[in-house]
Each structure stands twice: as structure tokens, then as C-alpha cells.
Design a protein around this motif. Structure first.
Motif, PDB file in Angstrom:
ATOM      1  N   GLY A 267       0.812  -1.214   0.000  1.00  0.00           N
ATOM      2  CA  GLY A 267       0.000   0.000   0.000  1.00  0.00           C
ATOM      3  C   GLY A 267       0.842   1.259   0.000  1.00  0.00           C
ATOM      4  N   CYS A 268       1.968   1.230   0.699  1.00  0.00           N
ATOM      5  CA  CYS A 268       2.849   2.400   0.711  1.00  0.00           C
ATOM      6  C   CYS A 268       3.468   2.639  -0.665  1.00  0.00           C
ATOM      7  CB  CYS A 268       3.942   2.223   1.763  1.00  0.00           C
ATOM      8  SG  CYS A 268       3.344   2.310   3.463  1.00  0.00           S
ATOM      9  N   ARG A 269       3.715   1.569  -1.403  1.00  0.00           N
ATOM     10  CA  ARG A 269       4.224   1.746  -2.766  1.00  0.00           C
ATOM     11  C   ARG A 269       3.169   2.382  -3.660  1.00  0.00           C
ATOM     12  NH1 ARG A 269       9.081  -1.623  -3.900  1.00  0.00           N
ATOM     13  NH2 ARG A 269       8.664  -1.165  -6.095  1.00  0.00           N
ATOM     14  N   VAL A 270       1.899   2.005  -3.459  1.00  0.00           N
ATOM     15  CA  VAL A 270       0.813   2.649  -4.209  1.00  0.00           C
ATOM     16  C   VAL A 270       0.740   4.133  -3.842  1.00  0.00           C
ATOM     17  CG1 VAL A 270      -1.673   2.680  -4.600  1.00  0.00           C
ATOM     18  CG2 VAL A 270      -0.473   0.500  -4.426  1.00  0.00           C
ATOM     19  N   LEU A 271       0.876   4.428  -2.543  1.00  0.00           N
ATOM     20  CA  LEU A 271       0.900   5.823  -2.110  1.00  0.00           C
ATOM     21  C   LEU A 271       2.055   6.574  -2.772  1.00  0.00           C
ATOM     22  CD1 LEU A 271       0.203   8.202  -0.146  1.00  0.00           C
ATOM     23  CD2 LEU A 271       1.816   7.153   1.446  1.00  0.00           C
ATOM     24  N   GLY A 272       3.216   5.946  -2.857  1.00  0.00           N
ATOM     25  CA  GLY A 272       4.359   6.587  -3.502  1.00  0.00           C
ATOM     26  C   GLY A 272       4.087   6.918  -4.960  1.00  0.00           C
ATOM     27  N   HIS A 273       3.379   6.012  -5.650  1.00  0.00           N
ATOM     28  CA  HIS A 273       3.026   6.275  -7.040  1.00  0.00           C
ATOM     29  C   HIS A 273       2.114   7.503  -7.145  1.00  0.00           C
ATOM     30  CE1 HIS A 273       2.208   5.370 -11.247  1.00  0.00           C
ATOM     31  NE2 HIS A 273       0.922   5.527 -10.984  1.00  0.00           N
ATOM     32  N   LEU A 274       1.138   7.590  -6.243  1.00  0.00           N
ATOM     33  CA  LEU A 274       0.240   8.741  -6.247  1.00  0.00           C
ATOM     34  C   LEU A 274       0.993  10.032  -5.912  1.00  0.00           C
ATOM     35  CD1 LEU A 274      -2.866   7.198  -4.438  1.00  0.00           C
ATOM     36  CD2 LEU A 274      -2.540   7.547  -6.892  1.00  0.00           C
ATOM     37  N   GLU A 275       1.909   9.969  -4.969  1.00  0.00           N
ATOM     38  CA  GLU A 275       2.650  11.162  -4.570  1.00  0.00           C
ATOM     39  C   GLU A 275       3.591  11.629  -5.681  1.00  0.00           C
ATOM     40  OE1 GLU A 275       2.811  13.296  -1.686  1.00  0.00           O
ATOM     41  OE2 GLU A 275       0.811  12.451  -1.841  1.00  0.00           O
ATOM     42  N   ARG A 276       4.192  10.705  -6.392  1.00  0.00           N
ATOM     43  CA  ARG A 276       5.037  11.102  -7.523  1.00  0.00           C
ATOM     44  C   ARG A 276       4.204  11.793  -8.599  1.00  0.00           C
ATOM     45  NH1 ARG A 276       7.470   6.128  -6.286  1.00  0.00           N
ATOM     46  NH2 ARG A 276       6.122   5.074  -7.783  1.00  0.00           N
ATOM     47  N   GLY A 277       2.987  11.271  -8.835  1.00  0.00           N
ATOM     48  CA  GLY A 277       2.109  11.912  -9.800  1.00  0.00           C
ATOM     49  C   GLY A 277       1.659  13.297  -9.341  1.00  0.00           C
ATOM     50  N   ARG A 278       1.341  13.439  -8.046  1.00  0.00           N
ATOM     51  CA  ARG A 278       0.926  14.740  -7.526  1.00  0.00           C
ATOM     52  C   ARG A 278       2.073  15.755  -7.612  1.00  0.00           C
ATOM     53  NH1 ARG A 278      -0.258  17.295  -2.337  1.00  0.00           N
ATOM     54  NH2 ARG A 278       1.148  15.808  -1.337  1.00  0.00           N
ATOM     55  N   ALA A 279       3.272  15.322  -7.277  1.00  0.00           N
ATOM     56  CA  ALA A 279       4.423  16.220  -7.379  1.00  0.00           C
ATOM     57  C   ALA A 279       4.718  16.579  -8.835  1.00  0.00           C
ATOM     58  CB  ALA A 279       5.648  15.569  -6.737  1.00  0.00           C
ATOM     59  N   ARG A 280       4.493  15.660  -9.745  1.00  0.00           N
ATOM     60  CA  ARG A 280       4.740  15.953 -11.161  1.00  0.00           C
ATOM     61  C   ARG A 280       3.733  16.968 -11.697  1.00  0.00           C
ATOM     62  NH1 ARG A 280       4.722  11.252 -12.602  1.00  0.00           N
ATOM     63  NH2 ARG A 280       2.571  10.996 -13.290  1.00  0.00           N
ATOM     64  N   VAL A 281       2.458  16.829 -11.304  1.00  0.00           N
ATOM     65  CA  VAL A 281       1.421  17.721 -11.829  1.00  0.00           C
ATOM     66  C   VAL A 281       1.496  19.107 -11.196  1.00  0.00           C
ATOM     67  CG1 VAL A 281      -1.078  18.073 -11.973  1.00  0.00           C
ATOM     68  CG2 VAL A 281      -0.119  15.814 -12.423  1.00  0.00           C
ATOM     69  N   LEU A 282       1.663  19.167  -9.861  1.00  0.00           N
ATOM     70  CA  LEU A 282       1.570  20.440  -9.156  1.00  0.00           C
ATOM     71  C   LEU A 282       2.917  21.140  -8.990  1.00  0.00           C
ATOM     72  CD1 LEU A 282      -1.026  19.502  -6.374  1.00  0.00           C
ATOM     73  CD2 LEU A 282      -1.424  20.670  -8.548  1.00  0.00           C
ATOM     74  N   LEU A 283       3.994  20.379  -8.890  1.00  0.00           N
ATOM     75  CA  LEU A 283       5.304  20.984  -8.660  1.00  0.00           C
ATOM     76  C   LEU A 283       6.235  20.902  -9.868  1.00  0.00           C
ATOM     77  CD1 LEU A 283       6.065  19.731  -5.027  1.00  0.00           C
ATOM     78  CD2 LEU A 283       4.922  21.831  -5.748  1.00  0.00           C
ATOM     79  N   GLY A 284       5.836  20.150 -10.884  1.00  0.00           N
ATOM     80  CA  GLY A 284       6.721  19.975 -12.028  1.00  0.00           C
ATOM     81  C   GLY A 284       7.937  19.134 -11.708  1.00  0.00           C
ATOM     82  N   LEU A 285       7.869  18.332 -10.631  1.00  0.00           N
ATOM     83  CA  LEU A 285       8.993  17.488 -10.216  1.00  0.00           C
ATOM     84  C   LEU A 285       8.834  16.110 -10.838  1.00  0.00           C
ATOM     85  CD1 LEU A 285      11.499  17.036  -8.400  1.00  0.00           C
ATOM     86  CD2 LEU A 285       9.927  16.317  -6.596  1.00  0.00           C
TER      87      LEU A 285
END
Length: 458
Positions: free
Chosen positions: A82-100
Motif C-alpha cells: 500500500g505504501c508503494r501505491v501511495l508513492g506512485h500517487l505522490e510522484r504523480g501529484r508532485a509531477r502535476v503540481l510541482l513539475g517534479l
């Protein structure tokens, strides 16, 4: 100097972007798109952090407590998944909102295929990536509360203070309570005198609070931007691929480049042998056979005719020997093995179509592999000068800087060279990168062109 003729087209010089004045940047920052995205990242991070912390902490506590039973390991494995799934979501959120843009970490690799579920659980528990994702879920909440709380509270306080005159105008007396005025007018005067001393008037108070609110609004985007940098470090450091995985990926790519280069060299050698030396040897065999027939079949052979055939065969032998020498020099020149880079490059420059000066400042020779790569790098660059640059002269300089071997090749040609996909310079850059080397190009339109190559000493 370029790897392909098509890359000689002059490139338009980049137009420098006009720098905006700092005060304009400050005024636009609160409503800039980047500021809105960063604020959205901070705001949406609070509920996600709370959910992630509860899930990770619960899985860790229950899984650890139940390790004495058969349920502990499955609960821990499910928590890590589940934490790996969370990491996938967080990478996507950082890519969309922060351009990271953070690369995907290495996947879970199972070792056994007979028992897929147990093997998958074991791989999850052994994976350092999974535990880094769990650590991120635990650290995410306290930082989101601290950073997000400061950012959101400062943002809201700034806008509330800035718009306080509007609220006071809509509901007089509910937001500003001051002692009754003893003197002065109803305008925006700063103070009024009375028997009890000096008291502030409502107009001045509202103006002061609104000005402080405006300053807070202008500074809040930069505060949030600084807080978001910590989020970027957490995401890239804990949710991205590890340094070892990145290095393994680089080595795999470099190995592919080395294999492709070796295969291309073998094809080149085979083609040169087939089209050059082999063809000439066939012609030599035919001429010797013709001379043999003249000697055996003709009772009175013509000495001059036989001598002409033998002379032609002798010429073919010389050509074959020259081509074999050139081919051997292309594989690895003997002068490089015997005498080193200085004499080898001087001999190489002597065969160039334009004058080339060679300066080699090395107190000792590098290892044979690096020496060979340096030689063929200079050879390819000199070929590019001869074919594409239109230069009148060139220079080659080689020196050592700590544990790096530096090569600089310069020509006075027309410039405009670029490292493009499919060009000779791009292939050379890939081959240098395969051994942890670098290739830097500076070639303005009109010249001169300078190519700097950097190789490890060992």
C-alpha cells in the motif's frame, strides 16, 4: 565540425529572455500559476498525509505485534504494498503540481516462481524501496502539518488582514474596537490628542493592518516555495529510485552502447576485408593464374607479357599490404602501443588534410583502454574537421587533471556544429559516456569550434 553534413546548417542564436524587475515579480507572485499550484500541493497534502500515516502506522504496529503468528508477515507485506501505491500517487501529484519528475523505483523482483504469493511477500519485505515508502508515509504527516499549517495559516491571515477594511465597511464596529475619539477629524489621520493621551483612530488602524496584510500576501508565496523544497527532497529522496538502481541502469545502458559499438566495429572490419583486401587477393590470384597459364601452355612464352602480368600482381600485393596496414591501424595502431599518445597523434595529424598542431602534456601514460579511446576520439574529430568544417588549421591538446584525461580539439572553420541524434558527434558522446566520459561542444556560427572530451584516467 560536425558528425553529419546535414548538421552544418547554422542554428539561430537563442534570444535571451528579458528579466522582469523584482518588484513586478513580487506583485505577480501571489496570483502566479506556480504559486497556485504550490498552494494546492500544500493544501491537498494535509488529508493525504493523515490517511497515509494512519495506514502505514497501523500496518506497522499490527504487523509487528502479530509476527509471532502467521498473520504478521502478510500484514507487513500488505502495508508495504500500500505504501508503494501511495508513492506512485505522490510522484504523480508532485509531477502535476510541482513539475517534479521523479523516476519510478525498481520494481519488486521475485526469486522463486513456484510459490508466487510467498515469493512476492518475501520480495516486498526484502526491498529497501518498500521500506523507504513506509518511512515517507510516516514522515509525511508531521511535515505536512508543520509546513502546510504555516503556509495555509500565513496565506489566510494575509488575505484576512488585507481585506479587513471591506469587512469593517460591511459590518461597522464588529472588527475594529478602539477608544472613543477625543479630537481630530474623521479622516485617515494617524493620531488624535486627548486628556488621556494619544489614541489611534480607526482609519489609520485599518490602513496599517491592510498594509501588513499586503506585505504578508506578497511574501507568502516565497515562504510556501521554500517549504515545498523540503517536500521535493522527501519525494525524490524516499520515493525515487536509489542511487544504486540509477547506477545499475546507467551501466546497463552503457553496456548496450559498448556492445553496439563493438558490433559496428566488427561489421566495419568485415566490410573492409570483404571489399578491400579480399577483393584484391582474388584479383591477385587470377593474375598469378594467368601468368602460370602463359608459362605452361605457351611453348615459347613472351617474357615481356609474363613480366607485365607479374608486375601487375606485384602491384596488387603492395595495395593489399597497404590496406591491411590501414585496417590494422584502424583496429589499434602499433605506434600507439609502442610509443604512446604523443607520437601516435602526431602521426595521425600528419595524415590529416590540413595542418594540425599536437600538444600532449602527460608525465605518464594512461591505461591502454583509455589511451585507445583517446586516440580514436581524436581520429574521429580530425576526420570531421577535414570533411565538414572548412577549416584552414586545427589543434589538439591533451593533458591530465587529477584523475581525468582531457582532450581539446579546435579548428578555425565555419562552426555551427551541433550534437544531434544520429550524428557522428552524438555517437561519439555515447561511446565516451559508456566509460564515464563527457563530450562538450562550443561551436558558434562563424567559428571557431572547440570540442572538449573528458575521460577517466583509469
Amino acid at each position: 565540425m560536425t558528425g553529419e553534413a546535414s548538421s552544418l546548417a547554422p542554428a539561430a542564436p537563442p534570444v535571451p529572455a528579458a528579466r522582469r524587475p523584482w518588484w513586478l515579480v513580487m506583485l505577480r507572485a501571489p496570483l502566479a500559476r506556480q504559486s497556485m499550484y504550490e498552494l494546492a500541493y500544500v493544501v491537498t497534502g494535509l488529508p493525504l498525509a493523515a490517511a497515509a500515516f494512519c495506514y502505514a502506522f497501523g500496518a506497522l504496529m499490527f504487523g509487528t505485534a502479530l509476527l509471532i503468528t502467521s498473520l504478521g508477515l502478510p500484514i507487513l507485506a500488505a502495508g508495504l504494498a500500500g505504501c508503494r501505491v501511495l508513492g506512485h500517487l505522490e510522484r504523480g501529484r508532485a509531477r502535476v503540481l510541482l513539475g517534479l519528475r521523479v523516476g519510478e523505483p525498481e520494481p519488486v523482483r521475485t526469486q522463486r516462481r513456484s510459490d508466487s504469493l510467498m515469493s512476492w511477500m518475501g520480495a516486498l519485505l526484502r526491498s529497501g524501496v518498500s521500506w523507504r515508502h513506509l518511512l515517507y508515509a510516516l514522515l509525511f504527516l508531521p511535515w505536512a502539518v508543520f509546513g502546510g499549517g504555516i503556509g495555509v495559516a500565513t496565506w489566510c491571515a494575509g488575505w484576512l488582514m488585507f481585506t479587513l477594511p471591506v469587512w469593517e465597511w460591511m459590518s461597522p464596529g464588529e472588527y475594529v474596537h478602539l477608544p472613543p475619539l477625543q479630537a481630530g477629524s474623521n479622516g485617515l489621520t494617524s493620531v488624535s490628542a486627548s486628556q488621556d493621551g494619544v489614541v489611534l483612530e480607526p482609519g489609520f488602524t485599518l490602513t496599517l493592518v491592510s498594509a501588513l496584510g499586503l506585505v504578508t500576501i506578497l511574501l507568502t508565496p516565497w515562504l510556501i516555495r521554500g517549504l515545498v523544497q523540503v517536500d521535493k527532497l522527501l519525494v525524490s529522496g524516499l520515493l525515487g529510485p536509489s542511487r544504486l538502481a540509477v547506477r545499475v541502469s546507467q551501466l546497463e545502458t552503457d553496456r548496450g552502447v559498448v556492445v553496439d559499438t563493438a558490433a559496428a566495429d566488427l561489421r566495419r572490419i568485415e566490410r573492409n576485408l570483404h571489399d578491400g583486401a579480399q577483393a584484391r587477393l582474388v584479383s591477385l590470384a587470377m593474375e598469378l593464374g594467368l601468368a602460370k597459364e602463359k608459362l605452361l601452355d605457351d611453348p615459347e612464352p613472351d617474357p615481356q607479357a609474363v613480366a607485365a602480368v607479374i608486375d601487375g600482381a606485384h602491384g596488387e600485393v603492395k595495395l593489399v599490404l597497404q590496406e591491411l596496414r590501414d585496417l590494422a591501424r584502424g583496429i589499434h595502431p602499433a605506434i600507439l602501443t609502442d610509443r604512446g599518445l604523443g607520437p601516435a597523434l602526431s602521426a595521425l595529424a600528419a595524415r590529416c588534410t590540413l595542418p594540425v598542431s599536437v600538444t600532449v602534456e602527460l608525465e605518464q601514460r594512461p591505461v591502454a583502454a583509455i589511451e585507445g579511446i583517446a586516440y580514436f576520439t581524436v581520429s574521429e574529430l580530425l576526420q570531421n574537421i577535414s570533411k565538414h568544417s572548412g577549416a584552414r588549421c586545427g589543434s589538439v591538446e591533451i593533458w591530465r587533471s587529477e584523475q581525468r584525461l582531457l582532450i581539446q580539439v579546435t579548428d578555425d572553420g565555419k562552426g555551427g556544429a551541433r550534437v544531434e541524434d544520429g550524428s557522428g558527434l552524438a555517437g561519439l558522446a555515447d561511446r565516451l559516456q559508456a566509460v564515464d566520459g563527457l563530450l562538450a561542444l562550443r561551436s558558434p556560427v562563424g567559428g571557431p569550434t572547440t570540442v572538449t572530451a573528458e575521460l577517466p584516467w583509469r
